[in-house]
Design a protein around this motif. Structure first.
Motif: not given
Length: 395
Positions: A88, A92-93, A97
């Motif tokens: 990532a 935010e990502l 996950t």
């Protein structure tokens, strides 16, 4: 011991490590992604909240799936999610996950417990469950300090470690887990939530939620609380976490024996009071390594003793529906962990990195009060219950 049970336990070891290891790598994540340590702590909150909310829903949706396919699917989702966490590029990502990883864990853990009971004779089911659940306990003793040590230079290596653990369990179970019985009829989502309408069940679940809210509001940010002792050194932090993990195992062992000898109420009240006292002392204990290690010995010992008493209490309310009630305890536990991440972050913002354990002390006293009030009601209910009817003696 059957190899298949050990492989199931390897899966729960991976899940337990994944859910708790962020307490040791918040600093590296914060520095790498440019977010504050409290913001990084929300990664634990998102995982725990996702687990609490998704577990009953996913269990209902997959009730008719073959158990082998469900376990393997859960491990694929979990392993893929952790690989994506390692890759990532943004905060935010990474948050996204963690939700995916929680979905895999929410599918795997209850199913692994159910499958374990089908792999052994009826008289060995308790030991089979202890083996699989032991993976979670061993994660606190070995997985968390190991993950912290691996991630001391690059937190992404910790995520790759968890991915490798998940894939190892996947490969082993895919090769050896065959010929499982068809799943039994599962309760609907409404049936799973119905016990919360009962006062005693709601009181027990509330005790679990508030206690883990207090416990996790410090554990998630333990690296901040003991920063005076560790000086930011990952090896010192790993030692604190290793001590905490070993004492967690000891607390789990001790809790089962204390519950049998002293009863649930005494264990809940004593454990909560001891935790509250330790949280109050932590701002001073966290300044030196001996103090930090003393804290890491006392709180997990008390906390895991309480964690044994909590599901025991729920199961004793209605033994015929014990699995369903214990699943509610698990949801309350993860929900408390999720809210604990938010509460700890807020306490750091308001009180500062040294004094925020005072908020956990207040929450532990609240958990003690809830336990005292609700267990008193249970004792009164048992006392007022009619005595068993005696059959008249026959001539």
């Amino acid at each position: 011991m059957p190899v298949r049970l050990l492989l199931l336990a390897l899966g729960t070891f991976a899940m337990g490590t994944d859910s708790m290891v962020f307490a040791g790598i918040l600093g590296p994540i914060s520095a790498d992604l440019g977010v504050s340590v409290p913001a990084a702590g929300q990664l634990v909150t998102v995982f725990a909240l996702g687990y609490a909310l998704l577990a009953p829903v996913l269990a209902t949706l997959t009730a008719r799936w073959p158990r082998r396919r469900l376990l393997l699917t859960a491990l694929v989702v979990f392993s893929a999610a952790n690989a994506l966490s390692a890759l990532a590029p943004t905060y935010e990502l990474l948050l996204a996950t963690r939700v995916l990883a929680a979905a895999g864990a929410a599918l795997y853990t209850p199913t692994a417990n159910a499958v374990a009971t089908t792999l052994v004779a009826p008289e060995r089911r308790g030991r089979a469950l202890a083996t699989v659940l032991g993976g979670m306990t061993v994660a606190t003793a070995l997985g968390v300090p190991l993950g912290t040590w691996v991630g001391r230079a690059d937190w992404r290596m910790t995520m790759w470690l968890v991915t490798a653990l998940g894939l190892a369990a996947l490969a082993g179970l895919a090769a050896l887990l065959r010929d499982l019985p068809a799943p039994a009829a599962a309760p609907t989502l409404a049936a799973r939530l119905a016990p919360l309408g009962r006062r005693r069940v709601l009181g027990a679940a509330a005790t679990t939620l508030v206690f883990f809210l207090a416990f996790q509001s410090v554990y998630i940010y333990l690296s901040t609380a003991v920063s005076g002792a560790t000086g930011g050194d990952a090896d010192r932090l790993s030692l604190v976490l290793l001590t905490s993990g070993v004492m967690s195992v000891a607390g789990s062992w001790l809790g089962g024996r204390l519950v049998d000898r002293l009863g649930v109420r005494r264990v809940l009240l004593t454990g909560s009071a001891v935790a509250a006292a330790a949280f109050t002392a932590l701002p001073w204990l966290g300044l030196t390594m001996p103090g930090a290690l003393a804290y890491a010995a006392v709180v997990p010992l008390a906390g895991w003793a309480v964690s044994v008493a909590l599901p025991h209490r729920l199961a004793s309310i209605d033994p015929a529906n014990a699995p369903l009630l214990i699943s509610l305890n698990s949801s309350a536990l993860y929900l408390g962990t999720a809210v604990g991440g938010v509460a700890g972050s807020a306490a750091i913002s308001v009180l500062g990195g040294r004094w925020f354990p005072f908020a956990a002390a207040a929450l532990a006293l609240a958990a003690c009060a809830v336990a005292a009030a609700t267990t008193r009601d249970e004792r009164a209910a048992r006392a007022s219950a009619p005595a068993p009817r005696q059959e008249p003696a026959r001539a």
